[in-house]
Design a protein around this motif. Structure first.
Motif, short mmCIF file in Angstrom:
data_model
loop_
_atom_site.label_atom_id
_atom_site.label_comp_id
_atom_site.label_asym_id
_atom_site.label_seq_id
_atom_site.Cartn_x
_atom_site.Cartn_y
_atom_site.Cartn_z
N GLY A 51 0.78 -1.23 0.00
CA GLY A 51 0.00 0.00 0.00
C GLY A 51 0.82 1.28 0.00
N ARG A 52 2.12 1.15 -0.13
CA ARG A 52 2.97 2.33 -0.12
C ARG A 52 3.81 2.41 -1.38
N GLU A 53 4.29 3.61 -1.67
CA GLU A 53 5.14 3.78 -2.84
C GLU A 53 6.55 3.23 -2.56
N ARG A 54 7.21 2.88 -3.63
CA ARG A 54 8.59 2.43 -3.50
C ARG A 54 9.46 3.61 -3.05
N GLU A 55 10.38 3.35 -2.13
CA GLU A 55 11.22 4.42 -1.63
C GLU A 55 12.69 3.99 -1.64
N GLY A 56 13.55 4.98 -1.81
CA GLY A 56 14.98 4.72 -1.75
C GLY A 56 15.43 4.49 -0.32
N VAL A 57 16.23 3.47 -0.12
CA VAL A 57 16.75 3.14 1.21
C VAL A 57 18.20 3.58 1.34
N ASP A 71 18.79 12.89 -6.03
CA ASP A 71 18.27 11.96 -7.04
C ASP A 71 18.85 10.56 -6.90
N TYR A 72 19.86 10.40 -6.08
CA TYR A 72 20.40 9.04 -5.90
C TYR A 72 19.39 8.12 -5.25
N LEU A 73 18.45 8.66 -4.50
CA LEU A 73 17.43 7.83 -3.86
C LEU A 73 16.09 7.88 -4.59
N ALA A 74 16.12 8.37 -5.82
CA ALA A 74 14.90 8.45 -6.63
C ALA A 74 14.80 7.25 -7.55
N ASP A 75 13.70 6.53 -7.47
CA ASP A 75 13.62 5.28 -8.25
C ASP A 75 13.59 5.54 -9.75
N TRP A 76 13.12 6.71 -10.18
CA TRP A 76 13.06 6.99 -11.60
C TRP A 76 14.44 7.09 -12.23
N ALA A 77 15.46 7.27 -11.41
CA ALA A 77 16.82 7.41 -11.94
C ALA A 77 17.46 6.07 -12.30
N TYR A 78 16.81 4.97 -11.95
CA TYR A 78 17.42 3.65 -12.08
C TYR A 78 16.79 2.84 -13.21
N ASP A 79 17.66 2.15 -13.97
CA ASP A 79 17.24 1.42 -15.15
C ASP A 79 17.05 -0.07 -14.92
N TYR A 80 17.85 -0.63 -14.04
CA TYR A 80 17.87 -2.08 -13.87
C TYR A 80 17.42 -2.43 -12.46
#
Length: 128
Positions: free
Chosen positions: A42-48, A108-117
């Protein structure tokens, strides 16, 4: 194509520890950043926690600072996440992710949109 495979998830009591591993294979060039994300029901994906491959800088979400540590073994091409003092709110599916795109801003290092794989994820459940 870069492939990421996570392992190490499981069930642990509150206050306990786990170490997640992410084995990387198949890449043909260096990537910009690699890290861990999580998604609870129920929550959005977040950078850890993420790490820059260019200068070794590491980044942590406020909620895990002082408890989680990211590290990597360049010989084994493996990324780790040591998780200590686990809390029930850490319960989530944890994903390993990497990107070849340049990241210009620290936030942006913890932003999921920045990641491809992305890996397939590993479940972490912390009981109270």
């Amino acid at each position: 194509q870069l492939q990421l495979v996570e392992s190490g998830g499981g069930l642990v009591q509150s206050g306990g520890s786990l170490r997640l591993s992410c084995a990387a294979s198949g890449f043909t060039k260096d990537y910009e950043a690699i890290g861990w994300f999580r998604q609870a029901p129920g929550r959005e994906r977040e950078g850890v926690s993420c790490a820059s491959m260019s200068d070794g800088s590491t980044y942590y979400a406020d909620s895990v600072k002082g408890r989680f540590t990211i590290s990597r073994d360049n010989v084994r091409n493996t990324l780790y996440l040591q998780m200590n003092s686990l809390k029930p709110e850490d319960t989530a599916v944890y994903y390993c992710a990497a990107t070849e795109k340049l990241i210009y801003y620290d936030r942006d290092y913890l932003a999921d949109w920045a990641y491809d794989y992305w890996g397939q994820g590993t479940q972490v459940t912390v009981s109270s």
